[in-house]
Write an enzyme that holds these catalytic residues in place. Structure first.
Site, short mmCIF file in Angstrom:
data_model
loop_
_atom_site.label_atom_id
_atom_site.label_comp_id
_atom_site.label_asym_id
_atom_site.label_seq_id
_atom_site.Cartn_x
_atom_site.Cartn_y
_atom_site.Cartn_z
N LYS A 280 37.53 32.07 39.13
CA LYS A 280 36.60 32.75 38.21
C LYS A 280 37.39 33.39 37.07
CE LYS A 280 33.01 33.97 41.50
NZ LYS A 280 32.57 35.07 42.34
N ALA B 269 44.71 38.64 37.71
CA ALA B 269 44.35 39.45 38.89
C ALA B 269 44.46 38.70 40.23
CB ALA B 269 42.95 40.08 38.77
N ALA B 270 44.98 37.49 40.22
CA ALA B 270 45.15 36.76 41.49
C ALA B 270 46.14 37.51 42.38
CB ALA B 270 45.62 35.35 41.23
N GLY B 271 47.24 37.96 41.78
CA GLY B 271 48.23 38.73 42.54
C GLY B 271 47.62 40.02 43.05
N ASP B 272 46.82 40.67 42.22
CA ASP B 272 46.20 41.94 42.62
C ASP B 272 45.29 41.74 43.83
OD1 ASP B 272 47.40 43.14 40.45
OD2 ASP B 272 45.69 42.83 39.13
N GLU C 22 52.73 49.91 36.71
CA GLU C 22 52.11 50.15 35.39
C GLU C 22 51.91 51.64 35.12
OE1 GLU C 22 49.74 46.14 34.00
OE2 GLU C 22 48.58 47.68 35.03
N ASN D 159 56.11 38.43 43.13
CA ASN D 159 56.09 36.98 42.90
C ASN D 159 57.55 36.55 42.69
OD1 ASN D 159 56.77 37.49 40.22
ND2 ASN D 159 54.66 37.29 39.49
O1 RIB Z 1 47.15 41.88 36.99
C1 RIB Z 1 46.20 41.72 35.98
C2 RIB Z 1 46.11 42.96 35.14
O2 RIB Z 1 47.32 43.14 34.45
C3 RIB Z 1 45.05 42.92 34.07
O3 RIB Z 1 43.80 43.35 34.52
C4 RIB Z 1 45.65 43.78 32.98
O4 RIB Z 1 44.96 44.98 32.77
C5 RIB Z 1 47.09 44.03 33.39
O5 RIB Z 1 47.26 45.29 33.90
#
Ligand code: RIB
Length: 314
Positions: free
Chosen positions: A287, A251-254, A142, A186
Site C-alpha cells: 500500500k 514504513a516497511a521497516g517501521d 530521528e 537493515n
Molecule cells: O520510515 C518512514 C518514515 O521516515 C516516514 O514516515 C518519514 O516521516 C521518515 O521519518
C-alpha cells in the site's frame, strides 16, 4: 492477566509525498503524478503499527504548535496510541519529511526534524515513571542522539527490554550499543554501525558478531525481499520474505519493528515473531504511504488462506 505495555520514544512527521514516474536526476524538473500529506515519522509509524496489531502502546515525542502537529496527534489518538506524553513545542514546527516515490516503489526521503530535535534528556527524566512501568521500549534515531542514549540507559536500569531500530543510519557510540537488547537494522545501517562493508554472508555475520561483542544481546537484520536474519552469540537463523506486490516501501521497516515488539509482548518465540513481522512488512509495502499503509491485526490474520488465528493469540 496484565497486558504487556510498550513505549515508543521517537519522531512524528507530516510526510509530504510526491508520486512520480521516475526519480528526477540532479538538476532535472519533472512533472509528478500525485501529491499527498500522510502521517509519518519513524516513531509515530511504529507506535501506530503496534496499536493496529493489538499492542498496548504509549508514545513520547514532540510536535510543533501547528496544524500538522494537531493532525498527527488526532490520528494517533484515533489509532489508540496513548498520546499524553507527546509534548508541544512553540519555537519549532512539527517535523516534516519530503518523500518521492517512483513507479518502481523506490523512494527518497529528506527529513526536516523541527520539534523532534527539541526533545531533551530532562524531559525524558520527567517520564521515567512511565518508562519504568513498561515491558518494552522501542526507539529510533530521528530524535537527538543524547536522548536516545539516556532513554536506553534508564530503561535498562529499570529492567525494561530495549529495542533500537538504528534508522536513519548513523554511527553510534559503544555506550548506546551496549544498552540495546535487540537491534533491528537493515543492511546499510548494519554496515555503518559495524564499519564492515557487507558483500557476502560471511561479512554479514562478521558485522553482527562485532555488535554482539559490543554488548547487543540479539540482532534481527532486515534484508528487504531477501528476508531477514536472526543473530545472537549462539544462534544464527535465516528467514525468507513473503512475496508482495510492492508499490511503496515507506514504513516497511517501521511496521516490521512494531510487529516484533508486539510479538515479544505476546510471548511469541523469536521464529514466530519474525514470521509475523515478515507478513506485516509484506502488507505494508503493498500500500502507499507511511501510516496509511500500516496493517491491522485482522489483515495479517487474513494474509494466508490457511492461516489459523490462534497462532497469534497466546
Ligand atoms: O520510515 C518512514 C518514515 O521516515 C516516514 O514516515 C518519514 O516521516 C521518515 O521519518
Amino acid at each position: 492477566m496484565r497486558m504487556k505495555k510498550i513505549v515508543v520514544i521517537g519522531s512524528l512527521n507530516m510526510d509530504l509525498v510526491a508520486n512520480t514516474k521516475h526519480m528526477p536526476k540532479i538538476g532535472e524538473t519533472i512533472i509528478g503524478l500525485d501529491f499527498k500529506q500522510i502521517h509519518g515519522g519513524k516513531g509515530a509509524n511504529q507506535a501506530v503499527a503496534i496499536a493496529r496489531l493489538g499492542g498496548n502502546v504509549s508514545m513520547i515525542g514532540k510536535v510543533g504548535n501547528d496544524n500538522f502537529g494537531e493532525n498527527l496527534l488526532k490520528a494517533l489518538t484515533e489509532d489508540k496510541v496513548e498520546t499524553n506524553h507527546i509534548m508541544k513545542e512553540n519555537v519549532s514546527s512539527t517535523g516534516i519529511a519530503l518523500i518521492t516515490v517512483d513507479e518502481k516503489a523506490n523512494n527518497t526521503i529528506i527529513v526536516i526534524p523541527g520539534a523532534n530535535y527539541k526533545v531533551t534528556q530532562e524531559e525524558i527524566h520527567e517520564k521515567l515513571e512511565l518508562i519504568g512501568e513498561v515491558d518494552v521500549l522501542v526507539t529510533q534515531l530521528e530524535i537527538p542522539i543524547d536522548v536516545v542514549k539516556y532513554s536506553l540507559r534508564r530503561a535498562k536500569d529499570k529492567g525494561v527490554f530495549t529495542i533500537l531500530n538504528p534508522a536513519p543510519a548513523q554511527l553510534l557510540d559503544d555506550e548506546i550499543i551496549s544498552s540495546v537488547d535487540l537491534l533491528i537494522p537493515n543492511e546499510t545501517e548494519l554496515q555503518i554501525l559495524s564499519g564492515i562493508e557487507i558483500q557476502s554472508e560471511e561479512e554479514l555475520l562478521e558485522a553482527c558478531s562485532k555488535l554482539i561483542k559490543k554488548g547487543v544481546k540479539e540482532l534481527i537484520v532486515t534484508l528487504g525481499d531477501k528476508g531477514s536474519i536472526y543473530f545472537t552469540e549462539n544462534e544464527y537463523k535465516k528467514f525468507t520474505a513473503y512475496k508482495a506486490n510492492a508499490v511503496d516501501t515507506t514504513a516497511a521497516g517501521d511496521s516490521f519493528v512494531a510487529a516484533i515488539a508486539v510479538g515479544l509482548t505476546n510471548n511469541f518465540k523469536i521464529e514466530k515473531a519474525i514470521d509475523f513481522a515478515s507478513k506485516v512488512g509484506a502488507l505494508t509495502v503493498s500500500k502507499h504511504g507511511a501510516q496509511s499503509s500500516l496493517p491491522f491485526l485482522q489483515e495479517v490474520m487474513n494474509f494466508e488462506e490457511d492461516y489459523n488465528e490462534k497462532r497469534y493469540i497466546d
